[in-house]
Design an enzyme around this catalytic site. Structure first.
Site, short mmCIF file in Angstrom:
data_model
loop_
_atom_site.label_atom_id
_atom_site.label_comp_id
_atom_site.label_asym_id
_atom_site.label_seq_id
_atom_site.Cartn_x
_atom_site.Cartn_y
_atom_site.Cartn_z
CG HIS A 176 6.17 2.56 1.41
ND1 HIS A 176 4.83 2.87 1.44
CD2 HIS A 176 6.40 1.82 2.52
CE1 HIS A 176 4.27 2.32 2.50
NE2 HIS A 176 5.20 1.68 3.18
CE1 TYR A 208 -4.35 0.66 -0.44
CE2 TYR A 208 -3.74 2.61 0.81
CZ TYR A 208 -4.62 1.94 -0.01
OH TYR A 208 -5.78 2.56 -0.40
NE ARG A 226 -1.73 0.26 11.30
CZ ARG A 226 -0.57 -0.38 11.48
NH1 ARG A 226 0.56 0.28 11.47
NH2 ARG A 226 -0.55 -1.68 11.69
P1 AMP Z 1 5.58 -0.20 6.26
O1 AMP Z 1 5.06 -0.57 4.90
O2 AMP Z 1 4.68 0.70 7.01
O3 AMP Z 1 6.05 -1.39 7.05
O4 AMP Z 1 6.88 0.67 6.00
C1 AMP Z 1 7.95 0.16 5.24
C2 AMP Z 1 9.13 1.09 5.40
O5 AMP Z 1 8.78 2.39 4.95
C3 AMP Z 1 9.60 1.24 6.86
O6 AMP Z 1 11.01 1.28 6.90
C4 AMP Z 1 9.01 2.57 7.25
O7 AMP Z 1 9.73 3.22 8.26
C5 AMP Z 1 9.10 3.32 5.94
N1 AMP Z 1 8.15 4.45 5.93
C6 AMP Z 1 6.82 4.40 6.21
N2 AMP Z 1 6.29 5.63 6.15
C7 AMP Z 1 7.31 6.48 5.82
C8 AMP Z 1 7.40 7.89 5.60
N3 AMP Z 1 6.33 8.68 5.72
N4 AMP Z 1 8.60 8.41 5.27
C9 AMP Z 1 9.69 7.61 5.17
N5 AMP Z 1 9.67 6.29 5.35
C10 AMP Z 1 8.50 5.72 5.68
#
Ligand code: AMP
Length: 279
Positions: free
Chosen positions: A34, A29, A185
């Site tokens: 990301h 998502y 989220r």
């Molecule tokens: P997730 O899909 O939420 O598990 O996030 C995957 C990676 O993207 C993790 O290393 C998060 O810290 C990073 N991430 C999520 N949101 C952000 C954001 N707004 N800025 C930078 N990195 C992010």
């Protein structure tokens, strides 16, 4: 771009890669946050591998695993546009086959507080899946967002303690134009909650403002942030922390750098954010 769903196929592709590999683990998502990780990995490495896996072991029984947003087709389009070489997209049975029973857990001093205190088992699920992804992809570098500040500290600890041959690279938080940290989220928020969610960013800005004006008393700063958030009717505070970014120990006095982090429920959605003072 190649999409692979099995560990065997990922190992096979990996063995054909020469030059450095950058890994970007995600739960899909995808948003600009990301993609900034992918962008950075692209700049640093010959090959970029992104993973998409909504990891069940990092969700508590009452959490949003089932309804976590998913859109693999859109994710693949975006990853291809960013120049990703390989997407590792395993199913749950591939990552956790029958009989799976090994866990990677960083000690309580890092994982017993903040997210670890509010979400028992969450960080153990994260370190276990990240250790597995490190073994599957065998990247030289792995990219993580500063947005999950504790996760970053815990993964760094794990990689160092287990002699994992991977450089953990932190990437700055990407925000919406009004300051809200991008998060998959955020899609849960109603229009009113979306407005209310700005209180996290406002609290971080308040902390930075006071700190820039010379405030060094951490408890006064926590109190100021708490009062501001409590004035927002949709918001319920989970924690407000000012801690050492590596050890995560709460600070009495702010000797830079300090990790100011918070978790706040906006209606039914739990949001986290942080900033580093003096980093
Ligand atoms: P997730 O899909 O939420 O598990 O996030 C995957 C990676 O993207 C993790 O290393 C998060 O810290 C990073 N991430 C999520 N949101 C952000 C954001 N707004 N800025 C930078 N990195 C992010």
């Amino acid at each position: 771009m190649q999409v692979v769903t099995t560990v065997a196929e990922m190992h096979r592709l990996r063995s054909q890669m020469t030059g450095s590999v950058g890994l970007v683990p995600t739960m899909g998502y995808l948003h600009e946050g990301h993609l900034s990780l992918v962008h950075r990995a692209r700049a640093d490495n010959e090959h970029v591998v992104a993973s998409i896996f909504v990891n069940p072991t990092q969700f508590g029984p009452q959490e949003d695993y089932q309804r976590y947003p998913r859109d693999p087709e859109r994710d693949l389009r975006l990853l291809e546009q960013e120049g990703t070489d390989v997407v590792f997209m395993p199913g749950v049975e591939e990552m956790y086959p029958q009989g799976f029973d090994t866990w990677v857990e960083v000690g309580e001093s890092l994982t017993g507080r903040l997210e670890g205190a509010s979400r028992p088992g969450h960080l153990r699920g994260v370190t276990t899946v990240v250790a597995k992804l490190f073994n599957v992809v065998q990247a030289q570098r792995a990219y993580f967002g500063q947005k999950d500040g504790q996760q970053l500290a815990v993964i760094r600890r794990m990689a160092a303690d287990l002699h994992m041959d991977v450089e953990v690279v932190a990437v700055p938080t990407v925000r919406e134009p009004d300051g809200l940290a991008m998060s998959s989220r955020n899609t849960y928020l109603s229009p009113e909650e979306r407005k209310a969610s700005l209180v996290l960013w406002k609290a971080l800005c308040l902390a930075r403002g006071h700190w820039e004006n010379g405030e060094r008393d951490a408890s006064r700063l926590r109190q100021e942030m708490t009062s501001l958030i409590e004035r927002e009717p949709f918001a319920t505070i989970d924690y407000v922390s000012i801690a050492n970014p590596e050890t995560l120990e709460e600070l009495a006095e702010i000797a830079a750098p300090a990790l100011v982090s918070l978790a706040v429920r906006i209606g039914g959605t739990r949001l986290i954010d942080n900033t580093i003072l003096g980093g």
